[in-house]
Design an enzyme around this catalytic site. Structure first.
Site, PDB file in Angstrom:
ATOM      1  N   PRO A  90       0.649  -1.373  -0.534  1.00 13.38           N
ATOM      2  CG  PRO A  90      -0.702  -1.493   1.711  1.00 13.38           C
ATOM      3  CD  PRO A  90       0.295  -2.106   1.552  1.00 13.38           C
ATOM      4  CD  GLU A 117       0.331  -4.715  11.114  1.00 12.25           C
ATOM      5  OE1 GLU A 117       0.645  -3.283  10.807  1.00 12.25           O
ATOM      6  OE2 GLU A 117      -0.302  -5.462  10.537  1.00 12.25           O
ATOM      7  NE  ARG A 155      -4.907  -5.335 -22.244  1.00  5.72           N
ATOM      8  CZ  ARG A 155      -5.299  -4.585 -23.288  1.00  5.72           C
ATOM      9  NH1 ARG A 155      -4.395  -3.531 -22.787  1.00  5.72           N
ATOM     10  NH2 ARG A 155      -6.339  -4.585 -24.082  1.00  5.72           N
ATOM     11  CG  ASP A 170      -6.307  -0.203 -23.805  1.00  6.88           C
ATOM     12  OD1 ASP A 170      -7.049  -0.850 -24.702  1.00  6.88           O
ATOM     13  OD2 ASP A 170      -5.330  -1.096 -24.011  1.00  6.88           O
TER      14      ASP A 170
END
Length: 246
Positions: A90, A117, A155, A170
């Site tokens: 994160p 953690e 991709r 895209d």
């Protein structure tokens, strides 16, 4: 050929992802190879533990440096390459299409998927080259994040998509969101396809798509326009769109 290694405590999670659709075809076409490693196998203690309590106290367990260091070093020595080592967490750089395009240029990627953690800080400092977050939220582990990044990178590799231009327009590849798409029937329950798309006039079609891409970006992600360098036509269309939106 790109080489992708994944270090995880749950290798079975990747079986379905790598065994279907575009990711499977990419491997069959020899655009990429996948290798999923359970880094518990590198633990140097008889119980094969890979985590321990944090120094200083606190809740949760922390991944020990030794299994990750040894796993990455083992992969490096056997491959003879200098891979990008990507930590999913994160606290990492927020993932974007630009980052996907950057990673697609690499020959070898190693993804480190943690649980518990967090990671011993020495893993970040001395093993990892990139820290990536797929969004401002927390998952139970790095596996899902790694799958997202791998899919978005593979991709982009040459020969993976049937049409080499498929990814060029895209959303985010052009800096804007992608324009709307339509297919047959032309009239579905009274909802009709814009006439310009059936006109056969390629210039007008491309102009419509460019304007609608700009419209969608303005309405849904105006932040993308803040630093965009617009052409004269794009600025004209944007002014028209703003007037229509009032």
């Amino acid at each position: 050929m790109m080489k992708i290694d994944v270090l995880t405590l749950f290798p079975e999670m990747f079986e379905g992802v790598f065994g279907h659709s575009i990711l499977k075809k990419a491997a069959e076409n020899e655009a990429v190879t996948y290798n999923v490693v359970n880094f518990r196998e590198y633990a140097d203690n008889k119980h094969k533990t890979v985590d321990d309590y944090p120094y200083g106290g606190g809740a949760g367990m922390v991944l020990k440096p030794q299994p990750i260091f040894d796993a990455v070093e083992g992969i490096r020595s056997s491959s003879g390459t200098s891979p990008r080592v990507i930590l999913l967490c994160p606290q990492g750089e927020r993932y974007t299409q630009k980052k996907a395009e950057e990673l697609a240029e690499a020959d070898h990627l190693i993804f480190v998927c943690g649980h518990y953690e967090g990671y011993d800080e020495r893993i970040r400092e001395h093993v990892v080259t990139d820290e990536i977050s797929i969004g401002d939220f927390v998952l139970t582990g790095g596996e899902l994040g790694a799958m997202v990044v791998i899919d978005s990178v593979v991709r982009l590799l040459s020969g993976v998509l049937g049409n080499e231009e498929s990814h060029m327009k895209d959303s985010f590849s052009t800096g804007f969101l992608e324009h709307p798409h339509y297919t047959r029937p032309a009239d579905f329950r009274g909802f009709k396809v814009p006439e310009v798309l059936m006109s056969g006039n390629h210039r007008l079609v491309e102009e419509w798509r460019a304007k609608e891409s700009l419209r969608r970006t303005y309405l849904r992600r105006p932040d993308l326009l803040e630093e965009a360098e617009l052409t004269k036509d794009q600025q004209k269309w944007l002014d028209e769109i703003k007037k229509e939106d009032k």
